[in-house]
Motif scaffolding. Structure first.
Motif, PDB file in Angstrom:
ATOM      1  N   LEU A  43     -11.207   2.814  -1.327  1.00 31.64           N
ATOM      2  CA  LEU A  43     -10.510   3.496  -2.416  1.00 31.64           C
ATOM      3  C   LEU A  43      -9.290   2.669  -2.804  1.00 31.64           C
ATOM      4  CD1 LEU A  43      -9.721   7.271  -2.734  1.00 31.64           C
ATOM      5  CD2 LEU A  43      -7.925   5.594  -3.136  1.00 31.64           C
ATOM      6  N   ILE A  44      -9.169   2.360  -4.087  1.00 32.89           N
ATOM      7  CA  ILE A  44      -8.004   1.648  -4.610  1.00 32.89           C
ATOM      8  C   ILE A  44      -7.100   2.669  -5.290  1.00 32.89           C
ATOM      9  CG2 ILE A  44      -7.177  -0.224  -6.063  1.00 32.89           C
ATOM     10  CD1 ILE A  44      -8.948  -1.128  -3.735  1.00 32.89           C
ATOM     11  N   SER A  45      -5.834   2.681  -4.856  1.00 30.78           N
ATOM     12  CA  SER A  45      -4.872   3.680  -5.322  1.00 30.78           C
ATOM     13  C   SER A  45      -3.754   3.010  -6.112  1.00 30.78           C
ATOM     14  CB  SER A  45      -4.286   4.418  -4.112  1.00 30.78           C
ATOM     15  OG  SER A  45      -3.134   5.147  -4.456  1.00 30.78           O
ATOM     16  N   ASP A  46      -3.133   3.764  -7.016  1.00 27.89           N
ATOM     17  CA  ASP A  46      -1.984   3.206  -7.735  1.00 27.89           C
ATOM     18  C   ASP A  46      -0.662   3.593  -7.081  1.00 27.89           C
ATOM     19  OD1 ASP A  46      -1.624   5.845  -8.467  1.00 27.89           O
ATOM     20  OD2 ASP A  46      -2.122   5.548 -10.588  1.00 27.89           O
ATOM     21  N   GLU A  47      -0.722   4.195  -5.907  1.00 28.83           N
ATOM     22  CA  GLU A  47       0.491   4.506  -5.157  1.00 28.83           C
ATOM     23  C   GLU A  47       0.968   3.258  -4.424  1.00 28.83           C
ATOM     24  OE1 GLU A  47       0.105   9.287  -4.390  1.00 28.83           O
ATOM     25  OE2 GLU A  47      -0.299   7.930  -2.718  1.00 28.83           O
ATOM     26  N   ALA A  48       2.254   2.988  -4.495  1.00 30.88           N
ATOM     27  CA  ALA A  48       2.808   1.752  -3.944  1.00 30.88           C
ATOM     28  C   ALA A  48       2.652   1.669  -2.435  1.00 30.88           C
ATOM     29  CB  ALA A  48       4.292   1.641  -4.309  1.00 30.88           C
ATOM     30  N   ASN A  49       2.257   0.478  -1.973  1.00 27.77           N
ATOM     31  CA  ASN A  49       2.200   0.150  -0.544  1.00 27.77           C
ATOM     32  C   ASN A  49       1.306   1.075   0.278  1.00 27.77           C
ATOM     33  OD1 ASN A  49       4.100  -1.969  -0.892  1.00 27.77           O
ATOM     34  ND2 ASN A  49       5.756  -0.468  -0.848  1.00 27.77           N
ATOM     35  N   GLU A  50       0.357   1.708  -0.365  1.00 28.91           N
ATOM     36  CA  GLU A  50      -0.539   2.591   0.389  1.00 28.91           C
ATOM     37  C   GLU A  50      -1.606   1.754   1.101  1.00 28.91           C
ATOM     38  OE1 GLU A  50      -2.907   6.812  -0.026  1.00 28.91           O
ATOM     39  OE2 GLU A  50      -2.330   5.759  -1.848  1.00 28.91           O
ATOM     40  N   LEU A  51      -1.741   1.966   2.382  1.00 31.72           N
ATOM     41  CA  LEU A  51      -2.746   1.264   3.170  1.00 31.72           C
ATOM     42  C   LEU A  51      -3.038   2.076   4.425  1.00 31.72           C
ATOM     43  CD1 LEU A  51      -4.466  -1.335   3.538  1.00 31.72           C
ATOM     44  CD2 LEU A  51      -2.562  -2.271   4.851  1.00 31.72           C
ATOM     45  N   HIS A  52      -4.200   2.676   4.497  1.00 37.49           N
ATOM     46  CA  HIS A  52      -4.569   3.402   5.711  1.00 37.49           C
ATOM     47  C   HIS A  52      -6.090   3.524   5.795  1.00 37.49           C
ATOM     48  CE1 HIS A  52      -5.365   7.106   3.389  1.00 37.49           C
ATOM     49  NE2 HIS A  52      -4.236   6.858   2.756  1.00 37.49           N
ATOM     50  N   SER A  53      -6.554   3.846   6.975  1.00 40.46           N
ATOM     51  CA  SER A  53      -7.990   3.931   7.230  1.00 40.46           C
ATOM     52  C   SER A  53      -8.305   5.180   8.044  1.00 40.46           C
ATOM     53  CB  SER A  53      -8.490   2.697   7.993  1.00 40.46           C
ATOM     54  OG  SER A  53      -8.239   1.518   7.260  1.00 40.46           O
ATOM     55  N   LYS A  54      -9.504   5.710   7.834  1.00 40.73           N
ATOM     56  CA  LYS A  54     -10.024   6.808   8.645  1.00 40.73           C
ATOM     57  C   LYS A  54     -11.468   6.480   9.016  1.00 40.73           C
ATOM     58  CE  LYS A  54      -7.185  10.479   6.569  1.00 40.73           C
ATOM     59  NZ  LYS A  54      -7.194  11.760   5.829  1.00 40.73           N
ATOM     60  N   HIS A  55     -11.857   6.892  10.213  1.00 41.44           N
ATOM     61  CA  HIS A  55     -13.233   6.669  10.672  1.00 41.44           C
ATOM     62  C   HIS A  55     -13.943   8.011  10.830  1.00 41.44           C
ATOM     63  CE1 HIS A  55     -12.015   2.574  12.639  1.00 41.44           C
ATOM     64  NE2 HIS A  55     -11.957   2.556  11.328  1.00 41.44           N
ATOM     65  N   HIS A  66     -11.404   3.179   3.835  1.00 40.27           N
ATOM     66  CA  HIS A  66     -10.168   2.416   3.669  1.00 40.27           C
ATOM     67  C   HIS A  66      -9.515   2.747   2.327  1.00 40.27           C
ATOM     68  CE1 HIS A  66     -11.250   0.067   7.143  1.00 40.27           C
ATOM     69  NE2 HIS A  66     -12.357  -0.393   6.570  1.00 40.27           N
ATOM     70  N   THR A  67      -8.216   2.999   2.356  1.00 41.59           N
ATOM     71  CA  THR A  67      -7.439   3.208   1.135  1.00 41.59           C
ATOM     72  C   THR A  67      -6.412   2.089   1.019  1.00 41.59           C
ATOM     73  OG1 THR A  67      -7.689   5.615   1.278  1.00 41.59           O
ATOM     74  CG2 THR A  67      -5.905   4.778  -0.110  1.00 41.59           C
ATOM     75  N   MET A  68      -6.365   1.466  -0.159  1.00 39.31           N
ATOM     76  CA  MET A  68      -5.479   0.319  -0.392  1.00 39.31           C
ATOM     77  C   MET A  68      -4.848   0.452  -1.766  1.00 39.31           C
ATOM     78  SD  MET A  68      -6.633  -3.711  -0.643  1.00 39.31           S
ATOM     79  CE  MET A  68      -6.769  -3.964   1.119  1.00 39.31           C
ATOM     80  N   SER A  69      -3.559   0.135  -1.864  1.00 39.70           N
ATOM     81  CA  SER A  69      -2.904   0.172  -3.167  1.00 39.70           C
ATOM     82  C   SER A  69      -3.388  -0.999  -4.020  1.00 39.70           C
ATOM     83  CB  SER A  69      -1.385   0.105  -3.012  1.00 39.70           C
ATOM     84  OG  SER A  69      -0.982  -1.187  -2.605  1.00 39.70           O
ATOM     85  N   GLN A  70      -3.339  -0.813  -5.335  1.00 38.71           N
ATOM     86  CA  GLN A  70      -3.798  -1.902  -6.213  1.00 38.71           C
ATOM     87  C   GLN A  70      -2.900  -3.128  -6.082  1.00 38.71           C
ATOM     88  OE1 GLN A  70      -3.093  -1.451 -10.565  1.00 38.71           O
ATOM     89  NE2 GLN A  70      -2.639   0.689 -10.091  1.00 38.71           N
ATOM     90  N   ASP A  71      -1.603  -2.931  -5.788  1.00 41.20           N
ATOM     91  CA  ASP A  71      -0.716  -4.078  -5.582  1.00 41.20           C
ATOM     92  C   ASP A  71      -1.148  -4.890  -4.366  1.00 41.20           C
ATOM     93  OD1 ASP A  71       0.800  -3.397  -7.756  1.00 41.20           O
ATOM     94  OD2 ASP A  71       2.358  -2.370  -6.604  1.00 41.20           O
ATOM     95  N   MET A  72      -1.497  -4.199  -3.286  1.00 36.88           N
ATOM     96  CA  MET A  72      -1.957  -4.895  -2.081  1.00 36.88           C
ATOM     97  C   MET A  72      -3.284  -5.595  -2.331  1.00 36.88           C
ATOM     98  SD  MET A  72      -1.009  -2.398   1.095  1.00 36.88           S
ATOM     99  CE  MET A  72       0.706  -2.179   1.602  1.00 36.88           C
TER     100      MET A  72
END
Length: 290
Positions: A43-55, A66-72
């Motif tokens: 999942l690509i998010s527009d929230e700044a510096n978002e980076l996390h994972s769940k299993h 996996h969730t990652m911000s578009q900036d990252m």
């Protein structure tokens, strides 16, 4: 499997911060790296510096979300610090795409804009210099295996330069790319691995080949930094250079790049007096002929 995955991501598709969602299944391609999971949801998010994972695990299947911000994501595309991400973005199935965000990303990857390409070339060239200098030093000090390891890494960076130069992102299978793009580098790789020569001799030959490659790739590999220097009026100190936002991705190796450019006549040293007698601060400027 598709129904199981849909249950995990469908609620996220309705949220304002979600730009895109991609799904990658282990069975879709033998080339995809899913890190041992049966499926990946990205999942690509527009929230700044978002980076996390769940299993998750269900019906005997393991899933990583996996969730990652578009900036990252854009930063990773430039730095190449997550090479599997390129594979995911290129080969993953888009299941949600707000305003064609992910389609635009795929177009950017395919077209590899010159600005992105120039910065990646300088980053790889800087890493090539670092590995080469460390490998040569270790070998000369008698640490043969450590020297070989670093020089072999330098060869990898040389291979990535060849791929980027031709307008492609270096993938996990970079040596297959290089085999088609620049066979001479692939041959050097094969000789370093498989030659019947002793290790010392192979390392000496590798050092010579890399020295030639560094000279031949110098202007190409430093284009981005040279453009930065052209944008500066007058001379600049190393402190001035290290804080420029455009060089942050390769600032750790910037002094190596600068010294090579000085040695080869692309950059000049300017001496400025200090309060201490006979001690000068050195500043730098690009030579006019460039």
């Amino acid at each position: 499997m598709d129904m199981l995955l849909r249950q995990l991501y469908q609620d996220q598709a309705s949220k304002d911060h979600t730009c895109a969602i991609m799904v990658l299944k282990k069975d879709d391609s033998s080339f995809l790296s899913t890190d041992g999971f049966d499926a990946i949801i990205l999942l690509i998010s527009d929230e700044a510096n978002e980076l996390h994972s769940k299993h998750y695990e269900a019906m005997g299947k393991r899933v990583a979300f996996h969730t990652m911000s578009q900036d990252m994501m854009h930063h990773s595309l430039i730095t190449g610090n997550q090479r599997r991400l390129i594979d995911w973005l290129v080969n993953g199935k888009i299941v949600y795409d707000r305003n064609e965000f992910m389609q635009d990303v795929k177009i950017r990857i395919d077209s590899f804009p010159p600005g992105d390409r120039s910065k990646k070339l300088t980053m790889q060239f800087a890493k090539l210099l670092r590995r080469f200098e460390e490998g040569k030093t270790l070998f000369n000090q008698g640490f043969v295996l450590d020297g070989f390891s670093n020089l072999f890494h330098a060869l990898h960076h040389l291979a990535r330069i060849a791929v980027i130069k031709d307008g492609f992102y270096p993938e996990v299978t970079v040596w297959e790319q290089v085999k088609k793009i620049e066979p001479e580098i692939h041959k050097l790789y094969q000789e370093a691995l498989n030659s019947e020569e002793g290790l010392d001799k192979r390392i000496e030959l590798l050092i010579l080949a890399l020295e030639v490659a560094i000279i031949s790739k110098l202007e190409l590999g430093t284009t981005h930094f040279l453009e930065v220097l052209r944008s500066i009026e007058g001379e600049a100190s190393i402190s001035d250079l290290l804080v420029i936002p455009e060089v942050q991705e390769y600032r750790i190796d910037l002094e190596l790049v600068l010294n090579v450019l000085i040695e080869k006549g692309f950059v000049s040293i300017v001496k400025r007096e200090t309060p201490a007698k006979a001690i000068f601060q050195t500043k730098y400027k690009i030579n006019n002929f460039l």
